[in-house]
Design a protein around this motif. Structure first.
Motif, PDB file in Angstrom:
ATOM      1  N   PRO A  26       6.466 -19.873 -46.259  1.00  0.00           N
ATOM      2  CA  PRO A  26       5.267 -19.053 -46.421  1.00  0.00           C
ATOM      3  C   PRO A  26       4.795 -19.063 -47.873  1.00  0.00           C
ATOM      4  O   PRO A  26       5.569 -19.329 -48.784  1.00  0.00           O
ATOM      5  N   LYS A  27       3.539 -18.749 -48.074  1.00  0.00           N
ATOM      6  CA  LYS A  27       2.956 -18.752 -49.408  1.00  0.00           C
ATOM      7  C   LYS A  27       2.782 -17.326 -49.907  1.00  0.00           C
ATOM      8  O   LYS A  27       2.609 -16.396 -49.122  1.00  0.00           O
ATOM      9  N   LEU A  28       2.825 -17.191 -51.220  1.00  0.00           N
ATOM     10  CA  LEU A  28       2.688 -15.884 -51.852  1.00  0.00           C
ATOM     11  C   LEU A  28       1.352 -15.239 -51.503  1.00  0.00           C
ATOM     12  O   LEU A  28       1.289 -14.036 -51.233  1.00  0.00           O
ATOM     13  N   GLU A  29       0.295 -16.034 -51.476  1.00  0.00           N
ATOM     14  CA  GLU A  29      -1.039 -15.504 -51.182  1.00  0.00           C
ATOM     15  C   GLU A  29      -1.101 -14.875 -49.794  1.00  0.00           C
ATOM     16  O   GLU A  29      -1.807 -13.898 -49.585  1.00  0.00           O
ATOM     17  N   ASP A  30      -0.344 -15.443 -48.850  1.00  0.00           N
ATOM     18  CA  ASP A  30      -0.322 -14.891 -47.496  1.00  0.00           C
ATOM     19  C   ASP A  30       0.307 -13.504 -47.489  1.00  0.00           C
ATOM     20  O   ASP A  30      -0.189 -12.586 -46.837  1.00  0.00           O
ATOM     21  N   PHE A  31       1.414 -13.357 -48.218  1.00  0.00           N
ATOM     22  CA  PHE A  31       2.089 -12.058 -48.269  1.00  0.00           C
ATOM     23  C   PHE A  31       1.235 -11.011 -48.980  1.00  0.00           C
ATOM     24  O   PHE A  31       1.080  -9.896 -48.498  1.00  0.00           O
ATOM     25  N   VAL A  32       0.690 -11.378 -50.134  1.00  0.00           N
ATOM     26  CA  VAL A  32      -0.106 -10.416 -50.904  1.00  0.00           C
ATOM     27  C   VAL A  32      -1.384 -10.073 -50.148  1.00  0.00           C
ATOM     28  O   VAL A  32      -1.804  -8.915 -50.127  1.00  0.00           O
ATOM     29  N   GLY A  33      -1.985 -11.057 -49.508  1.00  0.00           N
ATOM     30  CA  GLY A  33      -3.192 -10.802 -48.717  1.00  0.00           C
ATOM     31  C   GLY A  33      -2.946  -9.852 -47.560  1.00  0.00           C
ATOM     32  O   GLY A  33      -3.806  -9.055 -47.203  1.00  0.00           O
ATOM     33  N   ALA A  34      -1.748  -9.922 -46.995  1.00  0.00           N
ATOM     34  CA  ALA A  34      -1.382  -9.031 -45.891  1.00  0.00           C
ATOM     35  C   ALA A  34      -0.745  -7.733 -46.393  1.00  0.00           C
ATOM     36  O   ALA A  34      -0.306  -6.913 -45.592  1.00  0.00           O
ATOM     37  N   ARG A  35      -0.665  -7.580 -47.708  1.00  0.00           N
ATOM     38  CA  ARG A  35      -0.038  -6.425 -48.356  1.00  0.00           C
ATOM     39  C   ARG A  35       1.423  -6.258 -47.951  1.00  0.00           C
ATOM     40  O   ARG A  35       1.937  -5.146 -47.861  1.00  0.00           O
ATOM     41  N   ASP A  36       2.067  -7.377 -47.723  1.00  0.00           N
ATOM     42  CA  ASP A  36       3.495  -7.383 -47.411  1.00  0.00           C
ATOM     43  C   ASP A  36       4.247  -7.661 -48.714  1.00  0.00           C
ATOM     44  O   ASP A  36       4.667  -8.775 -48.994  1.00  0.00           O
ATOM     45  N   TYR A  37       4.397  -6.611 -49.525  1.00  0.00           N
ATOM     46  CA  TYR A  37       4.994  -6.775 -50.842  1.00  0.00           C
ATOM     47  C   TYR A  37       6.498  -7.007 -50.771  1.00  0.00           C
ATOM     48  O   TYR A  37       7.059  -7.654 -51.641  1.00  0.00           O
ATOM     49  N   THR A  38       7.141  -6.517 -49.730  1.00  0.00           N
ATOM     50  CA  THR A  38       8.577  -6.783 -49.555  1.00  0.00           C
ATOM     51  C   THR A  38       8.806  -8.265 -49.294  1.00  0.00           C
ATOM     52  O   THR A  38       9.707  -8.868 -49.872  1.00  0.00           O
ATOM     53  N   GLY A  39       7.990  -8.853 -48.445  1.00  0.00           N
ATOM     54  CA  GLY A  39       8.087 -10.284 -48.188  1.00  0.00           C
ATOM     55  C   GLY A  39       7.763 -11.101 -49.423  1.00  0.00           C
ATOM     56  O   GLY A  39       8.414 -12.117 -49.702  1.00  0.00           O
TER      57      GLY A  39
END
Length: 119
Positions: A26-39
């Motif tokens: 997975p990419k960092l942008e995907d996590f931050v965009g989904a507000r999944d900061y733990t991921g």
């Protein structure tokens, strides 16, 4: 009962099928965009341990900890960034914001004065 031999039941997998089966990181942008900061923290810590330990990775880790509400870890990360060579000047502002959220009132003002003199 005779089975037809004209068409095999399972043939060699096509390139598209192989690509679908291949797991993608997975990419960092995907996590931050989904507000999944733990991921995002998990991914960044993995990158830090395996590949790169640079200022950008440390800044993203701090950002994620801040948005998770883990201000003590965020403070630790930003403090480590200030000790790195080539640390950005805006890091002092971020450090001041974290201290404000930790209810330290005098230190953030001193840090912001440090930024004003550096600019």
């Amino acid at each position: 009962m005779l089975l037809s031999r004209a068409k095999p039941a399972s043939g060699p997998a096509t390139v598209e099928e192989k690509e679908k089966k291949k797991k993608k990181l997975p990419k960092l942008e995907d996590f931050v965009g989904a507000r999944d900061y733990t991921g995002a923290v998990t991914l960044l810590e993995f990158e830090r341990a395996n590949k790169k330990n640079d200022i950008e990775t440390a800044m993203w880790i701090s950002y994620c900890y801040f948005h998770l509400g883990d201000y003590k870890r965020c403070l630790k990360e930003y403090t480590e960034i200030t000790e790195m060579k080539g640390a950005p000047t805006e890091n002092w502002v971020y450090l001041g914001c974290v201290m404000f959220f930790l209810e330290c009132t005098k230190k953030p003002r001193r840090l912001l004065l440090k930024v004003q003199t550096a600019s």
